[in-house]
Design a protein around this motif. Structure first.
Motif, PDB file in Angstrom:
ATOM      1  N   PRO A  61      56.237  -9.315 122.323  1.00  0.00           N
ATOM      2  CA  PRO A  61      57.110 -10.344 121.939  1.00  0.00           C
ATOM      3  C   PRO A  61      56.615 -10.561 120.216  1.00  0.00           C
ATOM      4  O   PRO A  61      57.459 -10.941 119.321  1.00  0.00           O
ATOM      5  N   ASP A  64      58.327  -7.801 118.158  1.00  0.00           N
ATOM      6  CA  ASP A  64      59.937  -8.002 118.195  1.00  0.00           C
ATOM      7  C   ASP A  64      60.095  -9.138 117.190  1.00  0.00           C
ATOM      8  O   ASP A  64      61.051  -9.010 116.491  1.00  0.00           O
ATOM      9  N   LYS A  65      59.564 -10.152 117.151  1.00  0.00           N
ATOM     10  CA  LYS A  65      59.635 -11.423 116.445  1.00  0.00           C
ATOM     11  C   LYS A  65      59.355 -11.203 114.836  1.00  0.00           C
ATOM     12  O   LYS A  65      60.179 -11.427 114.009  1.00  0.00           O
ATOM     13  N   ALA A  69      62.391 -11.121 112.229  1.00  0.00           N
ATOM     14  CA  ALA A  69      62.027 -12.093 111.097  1.00  0.00           C
ATOM     15  C   ALA A  69      62.422 -11.301 109.637  1.00  0.00           C
ATOM     16  O   ALA A  69      62.932 -11.899 108.840  1.00  0.00           O
ATOM     17  N   ILE A 100      64.557 -18.221 113.178  1.00  0.00           N
ATOM     18  CA  ILE A 100      62.956 -18.208 113.061  1.00  0.00           C
ATOM     19  C   ILE A 100      62.446 -19.390 113.650  1.00  0.00           C
ATOM     20  O   ILE A 100      61.316 -19.365 114.254  1.00  0.00           O
ATOM     21  N   GLU A 103      61.961 -19.452 117.401  1.00  0.00           N
ATOM     22  CA  GLU A 103      60.955 -18.586 117.913  1.00  0.00           C
ATOM     23  C   GLU A 103      59.671 -19.203 117.721  1.00  0.00           C
ATOM     24  O   GLU A 103      58.972 -19.100 118.653  1.00  0.00           O
ATOM     25  N   SER A 107      57.431 -20.248 120.644  1.00  0.00           N
ATOM     26  CA  SER A 107      56.034 -19.805 121.069  1.00  0.00           C
ATOM     27  C   SER A 107      55.237 -20.802 121.253  1.00  0.00           C
ATOM     28  O   SER A 107      54.128 -20.982 122.167  1.00  0.00           O
ATOM     29  N   THR A 134      69.305 -12.848 122.472  1.00  0.00           N
ATOM     30  CA  THR A 134      68.722 -11.404 122.074  1.00  0.00           C
ATOM     31  C   THR A 134      69.744 -10.449 121.776  1.00  0.00           C
ATOM     32  O   THR A 134      69.562  -9.878 120.615  1.00  0.00           O
ATOM     33  N   GLN A 137      71.993 -11.310 118.872  1.00  0.00           N
ATOM     34  CA  GLN A 137      71.068 -10.992 117.698  1.00  0.00           C
ATOM     35  C   GLN A 137      70.918  -9.672 117.146  1.00  0.00           C
ATOM     36  O   GLN A 137      71.040  -9.321 115.940  1.00  0.00           O
TER      37      GLN A 137
END
Length: 216
Positions: A61, A64-65, A69, A100, A103, A107, A134, A137
């Motif tokens: 993850p 991915d983030k 971002a 963002i 996310e 987290s 997801t 996006q």
């Protein structure tokens, strides 16, 4: 290995974004699409081969983030390239802030849940709303990357270089509009899903508090 490759691809994507060439858009779009596919493939292979690890569960993850971002920040450095909203310079940054921010918040929520036990972790497990966010996006960002240079190069070069993804040159403004609409939808789903996860965790802690009071 695939996860590390996605992280290593980020500097290449950034360099490709600022490359003053009509090939910039197809390059960065290709990198992002491949990264998105390997994200799915990595998880599928880990489950299929039963090779899931704590380190992989942490790093996947994160990769991915970082990729998402990076693309959001890059898209926010220039106005929307074409379509009905051509020249708009605030919508993409606002959507990027929502995604963002979501996310980062998720987290923190999941870290808090991990410290509170398996039932709390279950309360913030990925649901269908998060999966739709997801998917929307990823499609949105792919389309916006493909159209990033619309108007920056002569039509015969910039548009033709994206034909392998988008078809006719006349489709480019429409594809940009579609990408923007999907980005707005994705940012809405991001905020909504964060609210759903947060509410689920709140209910879990409220129920746990009542159980604790009854035992006392």
């Amino acid at each position: 290995m695939l996860t590390l490759a996605r992280i290593a691809a980020i500097p290449v994507l950034i360099s490709g974004w600022f490359w003053p060439s009509s090939l910039s858009a197809p390059l960065v779009t290709g990198i992002f699409i491949i990264a998105s596919f390997t994200d799915w493939l990595d998880g599928y292979l880990a489950r299929k081969l039963n090779q899931q690890s704590a380190f992989g569960a942490f790093l996947d993850p994160v990769a991915d983030k970082l990729m998402v971002a990076t693309v959001l920040i890059l898209l926010g450095t220039q106005p929307i390239a074409g379509g009905v909203l051509a020249g708009n310079d605030w919508l993409v940054p606002v959507c990027s802030l929502a995604i963002i921010g979501r996310e980062i918040s998720m987290s923190a929520l999941r870290e808090w849940a991990a410290l509170s036990g398996p039932e709390a972790v279950g309360a913030v497990a990925v649901n269908n709303l998060g999966k739709w966010k997801t998917a929307t996006q990823m499609v949105s960002l792919s389309l916006l990357l493909a159209c990033k240079d619309l108007g920056h190069f002569p039509l015969g070069t910039s548009a033709a270089s994206s034909n392998f993804l988008l078809g006719s040159n006349n489709n480019l403004p429409f594809v940009t509009d579609l990408g923007v609409v999907l980005l707005v939808v994705a940012s809405g789903l991001a905020v909504l899903s964060a609210g759903v996860y947060g509410n689920a965790l709140r209910k879990h802690f409220a129920a746990a508090g009542k159980k604790k009071q009854k035992r006392q």
